[in-house]
Write an enzyme that holds these catalytic residues in place. Structure first.
Site, PDB file in Angstrom:
ATOM      1  N   HIS A  17       1.523 -15.121   5.684  1.00  0.00           N
ATOM      2  CA  HIS A  17       1.912 -14.813   4.301  1.00  0.00           C
ATOM      3  C   HIS A  17       3.301 -15.388   4.004  1.00  0.00           C
ATOM      4  CE1 HIS A  17      -0.705 -10.979   4.834  1.00  0.00           C
ATOM      5  NE2 HIS A  17      -1.357 -11.765   3.999  1.00  0.00           N
ATOM      6  N   LYS A  41     -10.781   0.230   0.280  1.00  0.00           N
ATOM      7  CA  LYS A  41     -10.511   0.245   1.725  1.00  0.00           C
ATOM      8  C   LYS A  41      -9.135   0.888   1.943  1.00  0.00           C
ATOM      9  CE  LYS A  41      -8.696  -4.499   1.975  1.00  0.00           C
ATOM     10  NZ  LYS A  41      -8.891  -5.832   2.511  1.00  0.00           N
ATOM     11  N   ARG A  90      -7.224 -20.116   4.343  1.00  0.00           N
ATOM     12  CA  ARG A  90      -7.221 -20.341   5.783  1.00  0.00           C
ATOM     13  C   ARG A  90      -8.438 -21.185   6.155  1.00  0.00           C
ATOM     14  NH1 ARG A  90      -6.376 -14.124   6.824  1.00  0.00           N
ATOM     15  NH2 ARG A  90      -7.425 -14.238   4.828  1.00  0.00           N
ATOM     16  N   SER A 128      -3.950  -9.945   8.806  1.00  0.00           N
ATOM     17  CA  SER A 128      -3.360  -8.613   9.008  1.00  0.00           C
ATOM     18  C   SER A 128      -4.269  -7.775   9.901  1.00  0.00           C
ATOM     19  CB  SER A 128      -3.177  -7.910   7.660  1.00  0.00           C
ATOM     20  OG  SER A 128      -2.346  -8.667   6.822  1.00  0.00           O
TER      21      SER A 128
END
Ligand code: ADP
Length: 163
Positions: A17, A41, A90, A128
């Site tokens: 990030h 979530k 990514r 993460s």
């Protein structure tokens, strides 16, 4: 004045990030990092903790701000008077969902564009979720997150084990 927003969960912020944030901060006048609060979530860190970690990480970047937001990214961008939404890409797996969101946002708000940053190779597989998994099993995460985040992960897991 070109302002961009960089929305995400940042649960917690990683070097991937931060790489995107630093690169974006060189290209636009101001980057507003938006920490998403309302998520089905359940994040590991509270929104306040995520903001605090991020602020510590970007304190040397004068044109980067951190705040929380609720609801749709496109509304957050509009309310922030930003013309750009920053996202990181990514692997190919990110591509499909990111394209869908970007196209939808552009129909909702044609004045706001999404800018994608291809991840730097060393962070291409960093998330993460992986960092939390590693920290949970006591693995050293110093190569993946800044020091303050690594410490926070340690204390969070210690807190959970004791509670
Ligand atoms: P979200 O839940 O919205 O995907 P994240 O905090 O996981 O929030 O990610 C925020 C943004 O940062 C997303 O655009 C994501 O693709 C990007 N990102 C996450 N990890 C990396 C990384 N290692 N390199 C580049 N971009 C990344």
């Amino acid at each position: 004045m070109v302002r961009a927003v960089y929305p995400g969960s940042f649960d917690p912020v990683t070097l991937g990030h931060l790489d995107v944030i630093r690169r974006a901060a060189c290209l636009v006048d101001e980057v507003v990092i938006g920490v998403l609060v309302n998520r089905s979530k359940h994040p590991m860190f509270t929104a306040e903790e995520r903001v605090e970690m991020l602020r510590e990480c970007v304190k040397d970047l004068p044109n980067v701000k951190v705040q929380t937001f609720n609801g749709l990214t496109v509304d957050f961008a509009r309310n922030s008077e930003a013309k750009i939404i920053i996202r990181g890409l990514r692997a190919v797996t990110d591509f499909e969902s990111e394209m869908q969101i970007a196209q939808t946002n552009r129909i909702a708000e044609p004045g706001i564009d999404t800018m994608f940053f291809a991840t730097s190779l060393q962070y291409a597989y960093l998330s993460s979720t992986i960092v939390k998994e590693m920290a949970f099993y006591g693995s050293d995460v110093a190569k993946f997150v800044p020091l303050n985040v690594a410490e926070k992960l340690r204390s969070k897991f210690a807190e959970q084990q004791n509670g």
